[in-house]
Each structure stands twice: as C-alpha cells, then as structure tokens.
Design an enzyme around this catalytic site. Sequence first.
Site, PDB file in Angstrom:
ATOM      1  N   GLU A   1      40.882  41.695  36.778  1.00 27.96           N
ATOM      2  CA  GLU A   1      39.621  42.441  36.954  1.00 27.96           C
ATOM      3  C   GLU A   1      39.555  43.544  35.896  1.00 27.96           C
ATOM      4  O   GLU A   1      40.575  44.153  35.556  1.00 27.96           O
ATOM      5  CB  GLU A   1      39.641  43.071  38.348  1.00 27.96           C
ATOM      6  CG  GLU A   1      38.481  43.998  38.670  1.00 27.96           C
ATOM      7  CD  GLU A   1      38.745  44.847  39.913  1.00 27.96           C
ATOM      8  OE1 GLU A   1      39.922  45.249  40.141  1.00 27.96           O
ATOM      9  OE2 GLU A   1      37.800  45.113  40.668  1.00 27.96           O
TER      10      GLU A   1
ATOM     11  N   LYS B   1      31.190  40.995  41.915  1.00 24.97           N
ATOM     12  CA  LYS B   1      31.990  41.413  43.077  1.00 24.97           C
ATOM     13  C   LYS B   1      31.117  41.896  44.231  1.00 24.97           C
ATOM     14  O   LYS B   1      30.280  42.785  44.050  1.00 24.97           O
ATOM     15  CB  LYS B   1      32.948  42.529  42.635  1.00 24.97           C
ATOM     16  CG  LYS B   1      33.907  43.032  43.708  1.00 24.97           C
ATOM     17  CD  LYS B   1      34.878  44.040  43.062  1.00 24.97           C
ATOM     18  CE  LYS B   1      35.924  44.564  44.004  1.00 24.97           C
ATOM     19  NZ  LYS B   1      36.875  45.460  43.304  1.00 24.97           N
TER      20      LYS B   1
ATOM     21  N   CYS C   1      39.265  41.116  43.004  1.00 28.80           N
ATOM     22  CA  CYS C   1      40.073  42.161  43.637  1.00 28.80           C
ATOM     23  C   CYS C   1      39.925  42.194  45.156  1.00 28.80           C
ATOM     24  O   CYS C   1      40.350  41.280  45.843  1.00 28.80           O
ATOM     25  CB  CYS C   1      39.750  43.510  43.007  1.00 28.80           C
ATOM     26  SG  CYS C   1      40.966  44.787  43.436  1.00 28.80           S
TER      27      CYS C   1
END
Lengths: 315, 315
Positions: A47, A124, A173
Amino acid sequence: MARVLRVAGAQMGGTQKADSRPHTLARMLALLEQAARAGARLVVFPELAFTTFFPRWFVPDPRELDGYFERAMPNPNVQPLFDRARALGVGFYVGYAELTPEGRRFNTAILVAPDGALIGKYRKIHLPGSVEPREGARFQQLEKRYFEYGDLGFPTFRAPASLVGGVLGMLVCNDRRWPEGWRVLGLRGVELVCVGYNSAAYDPNGGETEDSGLRTFHSQLAAQSNAYMNATWAVAVAKAGDEDGSGLIGGSCIVDPNGRIVAEAKTLGDEVIVADCDLDACRQGKEKMFNFAAHRRPHWYGPIVSQVGATPPEA
Amino acid sequence: MARVLRVAGAQMGGTQKADSRPHTLARMLALLEQAARAGARLVVFPELAFTTFFPRWFVPDPRELDGYFERAMPNPNVQPLFDRARALGVGFYVGYAELTPEGRRFNTAILVAPDGALIGKYRKIHLPGSVEPREGARFQQLEKRYFEYGDLGFPTFRAPASLVGGVLGMLVCNDRRWPEGWRVLGLRGVELVCVGYNSAAYDPNGGETEDSGLRTFHSQLAAQSNAYMNATWAVAVAKAGDEDGSGLIGGSCIVDPNGRIVAEAKTLGDEVIVADCDLDACRQGKEKMFNFAAHRRPHWYGPIVSQVGATPPEA
C-alpha cells in the site's frame, strides 16, 4: 492442466519522509528485477508504495500533501516501474495515493498486466483512523481525513492468459481484517487476492497496546482465514520497519486456499517472497466446503447490510 | 471491575451406535463434575452430544431415526444433566437433535443458566451434506435430509449475573466456517460464542482429501479469526475420535478476542479444558480496530445478501 501462477510479494522496508522519489523507485525496481529473476509473473507491492505512510502526520500545507499523491497513473515519477515490468513480462499490483482530475483523493491499488495493460483498479473502502488529528499526539492516523471512502466496490477481474486467466481481486491494508470485503470477492469467484499494507507495529505514541508479535499474528490470521473461507490464494505484502520513528510490522506472506502460509518474509526490510500458486487448488474449497450456492443462507445475513454499528441486547 | 467468567469445554470422545443413552449421559455428567471442580461457571458440550453423529447413516426406518431426536428439552433421558448442573450452579451449552410437537426437525443448541433457566435456543443454519444419500457410499452426510435449516437467525442473549451478564451467542459445527453468522453475532454485541461440532477427520469413504491435521487447523483457524474479527471470546468443542469406523477431529479450544488459543484439548477423548474469560477484554477490539459504527461500509456489502452462489467474471 494445472493453472500455476508464480507470484512474488515485494515487501519494502521503511521509506523515510526525506527519501527522494527516485531513491524509493530504485528500491522497487530492484525488487521487481529480483522477482523476475525468480520467475514470478505477478509482483505485489505494498500500500502507498511510492512514499512514506504520510497519514501518520497532520499536513496542513496542501502543496506538501499533494506531493504524496499521484495525479495520473502512470506518471513520469513512476514510469520506469511500468516500463521495466513490461520489458520483463511481469504484471504487478501497487498501492498509491490517487488525486483525480476532479480533486478527489483515494487510497488506491491497481493491477497491471505483463503487457502493461491496466487489469483493474480498487479504492480502499475500510479506511481506519480519524478525520481530526489527535491533539498533542506525535503520530496520527488520518486516512479518514486524506482519503474518501473507495467508490468502486470490491470487483474481481479476469486476468489475461499471461496470468493463466485467473480471477484476481484487490484489497488495501485494513480491508484485510473485514470479512465482508473478502466475501464479496469470493462471491465474484476470486482465486487470488492481492493486498498491500502499512500496519503499525506498536502504538507510536507510547500507549500500552498490542505488541508487534501480536499485530503480525493478527495480520496473518486475517489473511489466512479469509483465504480459507473463500477458497482463494492471498498475497499480503507489507511496508515494514521504521519510518521516521514509527514502526511497521512485516509478516508479508503468500497463503494457499487452505489458509496455510506457503511463503513468508523473514525481515523487516526489502525482501522478495515467491510461491507457485496453482489457481485450480481453489476448486476443492469452492466446490465442496465453500460451495456457496449449496450452503449459504443469505436470508439470515440481513444485519450485515442493514446496520452499521453493534447493538447488544440490553443489560 | 473485570468481568471474568471461567468457562469449560467438555470435549467428548466418540459415541458408538450401540452405546446406551445412560452410558453417554454418565460420561457427560463426569465431564460436568470435572468442570465444576475446576471452578467453571459455564460448560460447553458438543453438537448432537447425546448420541452418535447419526447423519452419517441413511436411516430409512422412521422409528430408528426418531430415537436420535429429543421431543422435549429437558426430557427424562437428559434430566440428570440439568439437575446436576443446577445443583453445581453451572450453566451449559449443549447440542441435540430437536423434534418439535409439529414434527419439525432441527440441529439445535441451547444455553442453560446456572439456576436451570433457559437462556436461549439456536437452530443450526449452515447445514452441510446432502438430502439424497450417495449411492454405494459406506458413510453419508445427510444433515440436509434430517434437519430443516434453522429458523431463529443468529440471536445473542444477555446472560444473568451468575454468568457476569455476558452477551452470549451460539453456533453449531459448520456454522463456524461461515463469517456471516459470526458477524451477525458481532453486530449484536457478542462477547462469548459457544460452538459444538462433529467434523470428519478424513474422508470416511477413502477419498484422498484433507488429512486430520489440516482439518483441525481449519477448525481452529475459523474459530480464531472470527473471534478476532468480532472481538469476542469463543469456545469450540468437538465430539472427537472414532465413531463406528468414522473418525472425528478433536482440537477443542478456547479462543480470546485477539484470536489466540488459551486452552486446547490434547486428546481425542473425553477431556475438559478450562480458561478464565475476561469479557471486558472484548472492549479493546470493539472500541478500536473493530469499532463497527466507525469503520463498516455496508453500502458495499450488498452481494452478501443479494446473491447466494458465486458469479465469477466471464473467461
């Protein structure tokens, strides 16, 4: 015929605030070369791979903040990675801070095919942290301030023949701790989930919470179990080690559809891990234990979408 | 003040078809006594604890089949367990085959308070196996034939003060592999999930599939990760060992809200495991990493309820 894809995780050690973009990119190119020499066809980077994990700082200066974002992908700063990957015939996943022409900001990942074509993009969804800085804290977690929540859902993508036609998905993540994202990917037939992360190794402000061993365990447990429960391979790759006095866990790993770790980083630095992922090994789980069509009971899953927070019974 | 509940898992070894009901109940009473001597306030027995795992057989004779079912709970066959638990001041979870007055059949579990009051009932939702017997197979998995899908959802229950007022939830066997059930319990504030199981240690018909080590790993991985991702304790308890030539895994365990195993069975026989479960240890997860209200994004979870089976992208 087995559909075997050799995959690499390119764990990166810490990237300091003062590190130049070319310095960091040179590290990524070295990892790419190493992975290609090992025969990998797909390389997973972390990430926000091109910079330090900047959400740990409150950055009031918009120009400084913009310096962490990419206004296009690729762009001149990162073009050498795209060029070299295409020359090597290697695809890759990479996470970066995205600033759109409309001025929207996302914590984004892309999958690029060995021929350089974009396979897909993901933004995300599970942003941790807060909008407002914690007063007096040396380190922040301001993802909710710097990014919008992802607006692309959890798509899967059919990879080209150069990646054995696999069904690929992406997470970023904190997403890996939320079974909902994995399940949506599973419902879309995912066979390999790529996830890059930056996860604190301890409370950088000195609070007494989980230590780095427990946090690494959590990270791997989430990847292993969600891979198992969706009968998919998973490649989870850290940015690890120290970044300007704040520690990040390592524990990058490649997980098989039985939830077993088949390759694992041993360091907190730049390190390549490699495994042969037979995508047909997903079939046993998808057709038997986790045959969704035969065994799921969505009628009883309603609260997963109809409520956000927890509502315990009254005391 | 910490809310510490001492919990026991009462793993049972195999129960043979020829074993009498009083024989099996005597084993359960011995486990109950042992758990009470160890100071446990809540004892978790396996799924279908009073009999052998009968769905492994095709039973055409309805009277024989009915012999595995309980028409009321308690009833004279099981009353000594209820009486002794109340005398010891110990609550319990137990799984059994339920036959209702209306003739409906469920794979059911109940939670009974230390004073003998019923805290709650759960009927297994994720039934594995098939409706029709596999022709020529020595062993079947006919849960879909013998039981209806549970019709009570995934409720949580506020336990009485004798169980430190905990928020308790139940699952049965295969449910533990499905993150949806855990998540609904998590959304209802669960602090301790009880789950009994009977899980094959190998393919009893001789197929080459997962060995017992891998199956035990799967079982524990599912309990550990779903406990972590919902910040809850979990007590997973097997009926283990050989039943008339068909093997069941053990691996009974008590898992903390960090997903760590804090107590684990070492045998495939009758065995009590015990742990002190501080229900307030759930708060760290529920208020930070898994603060659902702050971090869940149900807008993107729709496919979890809107579709049953997987729909991969086209090749």
